[in-house]
Enzyme design. Structure first.
Site, PDB file in Angstrom:
ATOM      1  N   ASP A  33      -2.918 -12.415  34.716  1.00 18.51           N
ATOM      2  CA  ASP A  33      -1.453 -12.461  34.574  1.00 18.51           C
ATOM      3  C   ASP A  33      -1.109 -12.949  33.170  1.00 18.51           C
ATOM      4  O   ASP A  33      -1.721 -13.885  32.656  1.00 18.51           O
ATOM      5  CB  ASP A  33      -0.878 -13.418  35.633  1.00 18.51           C
ATOM      6  CG  ASP A  33       0.634 -13.270  35.798  1.00 18.51           C
ATOM      7  OD1 ASP A  33       1.074 -12.938  36.908  1.00 18.51           O
ATOM      8  OD2 ASP A  33       1.384 -13.507  34.818  1.00 18.51           O
ATOM      9  N   ALA A  82       1.435  -6.539  38.467  1.00 14.93           N
ATOM     10  CA  ALA A  82       2.022  -6.972  37.189  1.00 14.93           C
ATOM     11  C   ALA A  82       3.113  -5.998  36.776  1.00 14.93           C
ATOM     12  O   ALA A  82       2.885  -4.795  36.674  1.00 14.93           O
ATOM     13  CB  ALA A  82       0.939  -7.045  36.118  1.00 14.93           C
ATOM     14  N   GLU A 127      12.664   1.807  45.124  1.00 18.72           N
ATOM     15  CA  GLU A 127      13.703   2.160  44.138  1.00 18.72           C
ATOM     16  C   GLU A 127      13.367   3.455  43.399  1.00 18.72           C
ATOM     17  O   GLU A 127      14.249   4.048  42.768  1.00 18.72           O
ATOM     18  CB  GLU A 127      13.936   0.992  43.175  1.00 18.72           C
ATOM     19  CG  GLU A 127      14.375  -0.245  43.935  1.00 18.72           C
ATOM     20  CD  GLU A 127      14.898  -1.394  43.095  1.00 18.72           C
ATOM     21  OE1 GLU A 127      15.421  -1.155  42.003  1.00 18.72           O
ATOM     22  OE2 GLU A 127      14.772  -2.538  43.560  1.00 18.72           O
ATOM     23  N   SER A 154      13.596   1.199  37.713  1.00 15.96           N
ATOM     24  CA  SER A 154      13.056   2.151  38.687  1.00 15.96           C
ATOM     25  C   SER A 154      12.455   3.365  37.993  1.00 15.96           C
ATOM     26  O   SER A 154      11.456   3.925  38.461  1.00 15.96           O
ATOM     27  CB  SER A 154      14.121   2.558  39.709  1.00 15.96           C
ATOM     28  OG  SER A 154      15.276   3.070  39.093  1.00 15.96           O
ATOM     29  N   ALA A 155      13.016   3.742  36.833  1.00 16.15           N
ATOM     30  CA  ALA A 155      12.436   4.871  36.088  1.00 16.15           C
ATOM     31  C   ALA A 155      11.030   4.517  35.602  1.00 16.15           C
ATOM     32  O   ALA A 155      10.115   5.353  35.627  1.00 16.15           O
ATOM     33  CB  ALA A 155      13.337   5.238  34.910  1.00 16.15           C
ATOM     34  N   SER A 156      10.843   3.265  35.178  1.00 15.92           N
ATOM     35  CA  SER A 156       9.502   2.870  34.701  1.00 15.92           C
ATOM     36  C   SER A 156       8.515   2.822  35.865  1.00 15.92           C
ATOM     37  O   SER A 156       7.349   3.208  35.720  1.00 15.92           O
ATOM     38  CB  SER A 156       9.562   1.522  33.973  1.00 15.92           C
ATOM     39  OG  SER A 156       9.832   0.454  34.874  1.00 15.92           O
ATOM     40  N   LYS A 157       8.967   2.386  37.032  1.00 19.39           N
ATOM     41  CA  LYS A 157       8.063   2.336  38.189  1.00 19.39           C
ATOM     42  C   LYS A 157       7.711   3.756  38.655  1.00 19.39           C
ATOM     43  O   LYS A 157       6.567   4.034  39.020  1.00 19.39           O
ATOM     44  CB  LYS A 157       8.704   1.555  39.335  1.00 19.39           C
ATOM     45  CG  LYS A 157       8.894   0.067  39.075  1.00 19.39           C
ATOM     46  CD  LYS A 157       7.603  -0.718  38.888  1.00 19.39           C
ATOM     47  CE  LYS A 157       6.791  -0.852  40.161  1.00 19.39           C
ATOM     48  NZ  LYS A 157       5.607  -1.730  39.949  1.00 19.39           N
ATOM     49  N   LYS A 192      16.678 -13.381  41.560  1.00 20.71           N
ATOM     50  CA  LYS A 192      16.902 -12.316  42.540  1.00 20.71           C
ATOM     51  C   LYS A 192      17.863 -12.826  43.611  1.00 20.71           C
ATOM     52  O   LYS A 192      18.019 -14.035  43.791  1.00 20.71           O
ATOM     53  CB  LYS A 192      15.565 -11.899  43.178  1.00 20.71           C
ATOM     54  CG  LYS A 192      14.493 -11.507  42.170  1.00 20.71           C
ATOM     55  CD  LYS A 192      14.696 -10.122  41.617  1.00 20.71           C
ATOM     56  CE  LYS A 192      13.786  -9.806  40.445  1.00 20.71           C
ATOM     57  NZ  LYS A 192      12.369  -9.783  40.729  1.00 20.71           N
TER      58      LYS A 192
HETATM   59  P1  NAD Z   1       7.644 -10.936  39.582  1.00 21.78           P
HETATM   60  O1  NAD Z   1       8.559 -10.612  38.473  1.00 21.78           O
HETATM   61  O2  NAD Z   1       7.932 -12.127  40.443  1.00 21.78           O
HETATM   62  O3  NAD Z   1       6.162 -11.144  39.022  1.00 21.78           O
HETATM   63  C1  NAD Z   1       5.601 -10.308  38.063  1.00 21.78           C
HETATM   64  C2  NAD Z   1       4.331 -10.960  37.542  1.00 21.78           C
HETATM   65  O4  NAD Z   1       3.742 -10.062  36.592  1.00 21.78           O
HETATM   66  C3  NAD Z   1       4.571 -12.286  36.806  1.00 21.78           C
HETATM   67  O5  NAD Z   1       3.623 -13.249  37.217  1.00 21.78           O
HETATM   68  C4  NAD Z   1       4.385 -11.917  35.326  1.00 21.78           C
HETATM   69  O6  NAD Z   1       3.892 -12.997  34.541  1.00 21.78           O
HETATM   70  C5  NAD Z   1       3.370 -10.798  35.437  1.00 21.78           C
HETATM   71  N1  NAD Z   1       3.416  -9.883  34.282  1.00 21.78           N
HETATM   72  C6  NAD Z   1       4.523  -9.325  33.721  1.00 21.78           C
HETATM   73  N2  NAD Z   1       4.162  -8.564  32.665  1.00 21.78           N
HETATM   74  C7  NAD Z   1       2.813  -8.632  32.577  1.00 21.78           C
HETATM   75  C8  NAD Z   1       1.845  -8.042  31.722  1.00 21.78           C
HETATM   76  N3  NAD Z   1       2.214  -7.240  30.697  1.00 21.78           N
HETATM   77  N4  NAD Z   1       0.540  -8.309  31.925  1.00 21.78           N
HETATM   78  C9  NAD Z   1       0.154  -9.135  32.948  1.00 21.78           C
HETATM   79  N5  NAD Z   1       1.023  -9.736  33.775  1.00 21.78           N
HETATM   80  C10 NAD Z   1       2.326  -9.474  33.604  1.00 21.78           C
HETATM   81  O7  NAD Z   1       7.562  -9.604  40.453  1.00 21.78           O
HETATM   82  P2  NAD Z   1       7.427  -9.411  42.029  1.00 21.78           P
HETATM   83  O8  NAD Z   1       8.769  -9.451  42.629  1.00 21.78           O
HETATM   84  O9  NAD Z   1       6.347 -10.287  42.532  1.00 21.78           O
HETATM   85  O10 NAD Z   1       6.945  -7.898  42.075  1.00 21.78           O
HETATM   86  C11 NAD Z   1       5.558  -7.572  42.018  1.00 21.78           C
HETATM   87  C12 NAD Z   1       5.400  -6.070  42.074  1.00 21.78           C
HETATM   88  O11 NAD Z   1       5.975  -5.576  43.284  1.00 21.78           O
HETATM   89  C13 NAD Z   1       6.102  -5.335  40.952  1.00 21.78           C
HETATM   90  O12 NAD Z   1       5.277  -4.276  40.527  1.00 21.78           O
HETATM   91  C14 NAD Z   1       7.382  -4.807  41.582  1.00 21.78           C
HETATM   92  O13 NAD Z   1       7.791  -3.620  40.951  1.00 21.78           O
HETATM   93  C15 NAD Z   1       6.920  -4.561  43.003  1.00 21.78           C
HETATM   94  N6  NAD Z   1       7.949  -4.658  44.048  1.00 21.78           N
HETATM   95  C16 NAD Z   1       8.749  -5.765  44.137  1.00 21.78           C
HETATM   96  C17 NAD Z   1       9.675  -5.860  45.174  1.00 21.78           C
HETATM   97  C18 NAD Z   1      10.552  -7.086  45.340  1.00 21.78           C
HETATM   98  O14 NAD Z   1      11.424  -7.106  46.228  1.00 21.78           O
HETATM   99  N7  NAD Z   1      10.360  -8.145  44.580  1.00 21.78           N
HETATM  100  C19 NAD Z   1       9.801  -4.820  46.111  1.00 21.78           C
HETATM  101  C20 NAD Z   1       8.958  -3.705  45.975  1.00 21.78           C
HETATM  102  C21 NAD Z   1       8.039  -3.640  44.948  1.00 21.78           C
HETATM  103  P1  TYD Z   2      18.053  -7.973  43.439  1.00 20.91           P
HETATM  104  O1  TYD Z   2      17.546  -9.174  44.158  1.00 20.91           O
HETATM  105  O2  TYD Z   2      18.216  -8.020  41.953  1.00 20.91           O
HETATM  106  O3  TYD Z   2      17.112  -6.758  43.884  1.00 20.91           O
HETATM  107  P2  TYD Z   2      17.284  -5.161  43.627  1.00 20.91           P
HETATM  108  O4  TYD Z   2      18.359  -4.916  42.655  1.00 20.91           O
HETATM  109  O5  TYD Z   2      15.950  -4.794  43.070  1.00 20.91           O
HETATM  110  O6  TYD Z   2      17.566  -4.584  44.973  1.00 20.91           O
HETATM  111  O7  TYD Z   2      19.470  -7.583  44.052  1.00 20.91           O
HETATM  112  C1  TYD Z   2      19.628  -7.328  45.437  1.00 20.91           C
HETATM  113  C2  TYD Z   2      21.059  -6.892  45.650  1.00 20.91           C
HETATM  114  O8  TYD Z   2      21.917  -8.017  45.386  1.00 20.91           O
HETATM  115  C3  TYD Z   2      21.527  -5.800  44.708  1.00 20.91           C
HETATM  116  O9  TYD Z   2      22.418  -4.926  45.414  1.00 20.91           O
HETATM  117  C4  TYD Z   2      22.289  -6.532  43.618  1.00 20.91           C
HETATM  118  C5  TYD Z   2      22.855  -7.727  44.347  1.00 20.91           C
HETATM  119  N1  TYD Z   2      23.005  -8.965  43.530  1.00 20.91           N
HETATM  120  C6  TYD Z   2      24.225  -9.644  43.528  1.00 20.91           C
HETATM  121  O10 TYD Z   2      25.204  -9.247  44.183  1.00 20.91           O
HETATM  122  N2  TYD Z   2      24.334 -10.786  42.782  1.00 20.91           N
HETATM  123  C7  TYD Z   2      23.303 -11.263  42.035  1.00 20.91           C
HETATM  124  O11 TYD Z   2      23.470 -12.305  41.330  1.00 20.91           O
HETATM  125  C8  TYD Z   2      22.048 -10.567  42.069  1.00 20.91           C
HETATM  126  C9  TYD Z   2      20.873 -11.055  41.274  1.00 20.91           C
HETATM  127  C10 TYD Z   2      21.944  -9.421  42.840  1.00 20.91           C
END
Ligand code: NAD
Ligand code: TYD
Length: 342
Positions: A33, A82, A127, A154-157, A192
Site C-alpha cells: 500500500d 488499491a 459504478e 467510475s470511468a477509471s474503474k 464517505k
Molecule cells: P480506500 O480509499 O479506503 O482505500 C484505498 C487504499 O489504496 C488506501 O489504503 C490507499 O493508501 C491505497 N492506494 C491508493 N493509491 C495507491 C497506489 N498508487 N499504490 C498503492 N496503494 C494505493 O478504498 P476502499 O473503499 O477500501 O476501496 C477499495 C477498492 O474497492 C477500490 O478499488 C474501490 O474502487 C473498490 N470498491 C469500493 C466500494 C466502496 O463502497 N468503498 C464499493 C465497491 C468497490
Molecule cells: P459516497 O459515500 O461518496 O459513495 P458513492 O458516491 O461512491 O456512492 O456517497 C454515497 C451517496 O451519498 C451518494 O449519493 C452521494 C451522497 N453523499 C451526500 O449526500 N453527502 C456527502 O457528504 C457525501 C460524501 C455523499
C-alpha cells in the site's frame, strides 16, 4: 499460499486482511500500500502482531517497486484493492485516478505475467454500469449490463476492468473481477457518506446531504464483501465477473435519518447542499450469478450492519479522531466550503 493484498491499509482491503488471517490462518498475507491520504497503518495495527502478515509500503503504479516486490516475495495470488476511491475527489482531480486505477492495474498485471501467479483478482465497483432511474425499481445491474460511466472515478474503474479482461483473453492471465455495491462498516474513511454522517453527528456538526437526498445506494456490510471475494478467489473461474450486492437499497436521506435516530441526534442537523456534478441516481445489484455459482449470500441485514457500524465508531474514537485532526480538515473545507445551502 502467499496473498498480496494491494490497498490493504484502506477500508475494504483492511477488512479483507483481517478476513483472510481469521479464515485462512495457513496462508500468508502481504499488504502492499502506498499510504495515500486514505491509507492508515492504524487500521493494520493488530495484523502487524500476526507472524502470517507483513506490510510493504509501495505504489502499484511504480513498475520497479512492483517488480522487486514480486521478485522477492513470489506471491501466489494478488487481490487489487488499491485505488483512488472517492467520486468527489475524482471530480476535483481526475489525473491521479487514471494513474493509480488504470496504469497501476496494468503494472500489477504485467508483474503477474512476468513472475507467474495462480490468480489476479480485480476489486471493481457497480459504478462501472452507470446509474438506474429512480422510477424503475424493477431494474438491476447484471454482469451483462453495458459499462456506461458517469464520473472520472467510475470511468477509471471501468477502464481497468477492460484492461483486466484484455489481459485474460490476450495473455491468458488467470484473472477475475468483482463489482460490488456501496460498502459500509469498520475502518471506513470519514469522507464517505455513512462514516462522515456518524462523525459529524457525534460532533453536533451539520450533515451535508447532496440535493434532496433521494439518490439510492445498495448497501453491503464490508465483511460480506470480503467473504464474496474470498470465495471468488478460491472457487471462481479465471475470466469470471461477479456482481456482489444484497438488495439493501436505501435513499441517502433515509440512511442519514437512521444514523441520527440511533445516535439520539436531531434531524435539524441535516443540511441540504448543492448536488454532486453528474450525480448517479440509483445503484442496484442483481446478485443472482454469484448466488447460483458460488452459493454466496450476504449474512448481514442493513438494520443490523448499520447498528454494528455505529457502535464500532463509538468504540474506536481515536481511529477516526486522528484522521480528522490531520489534513482531513483542509480537505473538508475544500470540498464543502464552496457549496451553498439549498
Ligand atoms: P480506500 O480509499 O479506503 O482505500 C484505498 C487504499 O489504496 C488506501 O489504503 C490507499 O493508501 C491505497 N492506494 C491508493 N493509491 C495507491 C497506489 N498508487 N499504490 C498503492 N496503494 C494505493 O478504498 P476502499 O473503499 O477500501 O476501496 C477499495 C477498492 O474497492 C477500490 O478499488 C474501490 O474502487 C473498490 N470498491 C469500493 C466500494 C466502496 O463502497 N468503498 C464499493 C465497491 C468497490
Ligand atoms: P459516497 O459515500 O461518496 O459513495 P458513492 O458516491 O461512491 O456512492 O456517497 C454515497 C451517496 O451519498 C451518494 O449519493 C452521494 C451522497 N453523499 C451526500 O449526500 N453527502 C456527502 O457528504 C457525501 C460524501 C455523499
Amino acid at each position: 499460499m502467499k496473498i498480496v493484498v494491494t490497498g490493504g491499509a484502506g477500508f475494504i482491503g483492511g477488512n479483507f486482511v483481517y478476513y483472510e488471517l481469521a479464515h485462512h490462518p495457513e496462508d500468508f498475507v502481504l499488504c502492499y500500500d502506498a499510504l495515500t491520504y486514505a491509507g492508515n497503518l492504524e487500521t493494520l495495527a493488530e495484523a502487524q502482531q500476526n507472524p502470517h502478515f507483513k506490510f510493504v509500503r509501495g505504489d502499484i503504479a511504480d513498475r520497479a517497486a512492483v517488480e522487486s516486490l514480486f521478485e522477492q516475495e513470489k506471491p501466489d495470488i494478488v487481490v487489487n484493492f488499491a485505488a483512488e476511491s472517492h467520486v468527489d475527489r475524482s471530480i476535483e482531480q481526475p489525473d491521479i485516478f487514471l494513474r493509480t486505477n488504470v496504469l497501476g492495474t496494468g503494472v500489477l498485471m504485467d508483474a503477474c505475467r512476468k513472475y507467474g501467479i495462480t490468480r489476479y483478482h480485480q476489486v471493481s465497483t457497480d459504478e462501472v454500469y452507470g446509474d438506474l432511474p429512480l422510477d424503475r425499481p424493477d431494474l438491476f445491474f447484471t454482469e451483462d449490463t453495458p459499462l456506461h460511466t458517469s464520473s472520472p472515478y467510475s470511468a477509471s474503474k471501468a477502464s481497468a476492468d477492460l484492461l483486466v479482461m484484455a489481459y485474460h483473453r490476450t495473455y491468458n492471465l488467470p484473472a477475475s473481477i468483482s463489482r460490488c455495491s456501496n460498502n459500509y462498516g469498520p475502518y471506513h474513511f470519514p469522507e464517505k457518506l455513512i462514516p462522515l454522517m456518524i462523525v459529524n453527528a457525534l460532533a453536533d456538526k451539520k450533515l451535508p446531504v447532496y440535493g434532496a437526498g433521494e439518490n439510492v445506494r445498495d448497501w453491503l456490510y464490508v465483511e460480506d464483501h470480503c467473504a464474496a471475494i474470498d470465495l471468488i478467489l478460491r472457487k471462481g473461474k479465471p475470466g469470471d465477473v461477479f456482481n456482489i450486492g444484497g438488495h439493501n437499497e436505501r435513499r441517502n436521506i433515509d440512511v442519514v435519518k437512521i444514523i441520527l435516530k440511533a445516535l439520539g441526534k436531531p434531524e435539524s442537523l441535516i443540511e441540504h447542499v448543492t448536488d454532486r456534478k453528474g450525480h448517479d441516481r440509483r445503484y442496484a445489484i442483481d446478485p443472482a450469478k454469484i448466488q447460483a455459482a458460488l452459493g454466496w449470500t450476504p449474512a448481514t441485514k442493513f438494520e443490523d450492519g448499520i447498528q454494528r457500524t455505529i457502535e464500532w465508531y463509538l468504540a474506536h474514537r481515536p481511529w477516526w479522531e486522528h484522521i480528522i485532526s490531520g489534513d482531513y480538515q483542509q480537505y473538508y473545507e475544500k470540498m464543502y466550503g464552496h457549496r451553498g445551502t439549498l
